[in-house]
Scaffold this active site. Structure first.
Site, short mmCIF file in Angstrom:
data_model
loop_
_atom_site.label_atom_id
_atom_site.label_comp_id
_atom_site.label_asym_id
_atom_site.label_seq_id
_atom_site.Cartn_x
_atom_site.Cartn_y
_atom_site.Cartn_z
N ASP A 200 0.85 -1.18 0.00
CA ASP A 200 0.00 0.00 0.00
C ASP A 200 0.89 1.24 0.00
OD1 ASP A 200 -1.49 2.30 1.36
OD2 ASP A 200 -3.11 0.85 1.08
N ASP A 203 0.33 3.68 3.00
CA ASP A 203 0.88 3.17 4.26
C ASP A 203 2.39 3.27 4.28
OD1 ASP A 203 -1.56 2.62 5.41
OD2 ASP A 203 -1.56 0.50 4.81
#
Length: 209
Positions: A200, A203
């Site tokens: 991600d 993230d």
């Protein structure tokens, strides 16, 4: 006009991307590399901007020198990960107008839901939408829908990684929007992540999980 899909295979882009893919790469390094790659991709996506000339005086003589024509372009960050690309491109084009599109995927319907939208006047302005990951393409296509409703007619999409599914979805929904990316990976897994990908992007950029 750019091709619908341009993969930037420059050695510097590919080298930096490899470091970003590595799960051991720190948040600080990931963020720095994303900013650096965004500038390299920006060179490609702005390659065909309209030019004109302006009369200037060099220390030696007068000349008609090339300069960018038309209104300042607009950079649109698709939140939140788009901000990682935005920072780098803004360093390259500090006078650009900036907008933000906030979308999240409804866990039940899997359709994008808008939660924030603020953009400058996009009429007669080159508009570059920024999002590191083009996965399913649903959120990206929805963001482009919103930009077109705001008057944008000259739109380009810049991402770090793309999945074939996302490229196909964007081509179906917006065949007039060229895509510039550093790589097209193999496929999406059952959770909608790009494989092999890099996880991600938001993230990894912000250090969240």
């Amino acid at each position: 006009m750019l091709e619908h899909l341009t993969v930037v295979k420059h050695p510097l882009v590919q080298h930096k991307l490899t470091i970003m893919r590595d799960k051991e790469t720190s948040t600080n390094s990931f963020r720095r590399l994303l900013r650096e790659i965004s500038q390299l991709l920006a060179y490609e996506i702005t390659r065909e901007m309209e030019m004109t000339t302006t009369r200037i005086e060099t220390p030696i003589c007068a000349m008609d020198a090339p300069t960018i024509d038309g209104k300042k372009l607009a950079l649109i960050s698709i939140l939140r990960a788009g901000n990682g690309l935005l920072d780098g491109v803004l360093e390259l084009i500090p006078a650009a107008r900036v907008g933000f599109v906030g979308l999240y995927r409804d866990p039940e319907t899997l359709q994008p839901v808008q939660y924030y939208y603020k953009v400058p006047d996009l009429r007669e302005r080159l508009t570059i939408a920024l999002d590191p990951m083009l996965a399913t393409g649903n959120s990206s296509a929805a963001a482009i829908d919103l930009l077109k409703k705001s008057g944008a007619t000259n739109i380009r999409f810049m991402c770090l990684l793309a999945a074939p599914e996302g490229v196909a979805r964007m081509k179906e929904a917006h065949p007039d929007v060229p895509i510039v990316t550093a790589a097209v990976d193999s496929h999406l897994n059952d959770h909608g992540y790009i494989v092999p990908g890099l996880g991600d992007a938001g993230d990894r950029m912000f250090g969240t999980k």
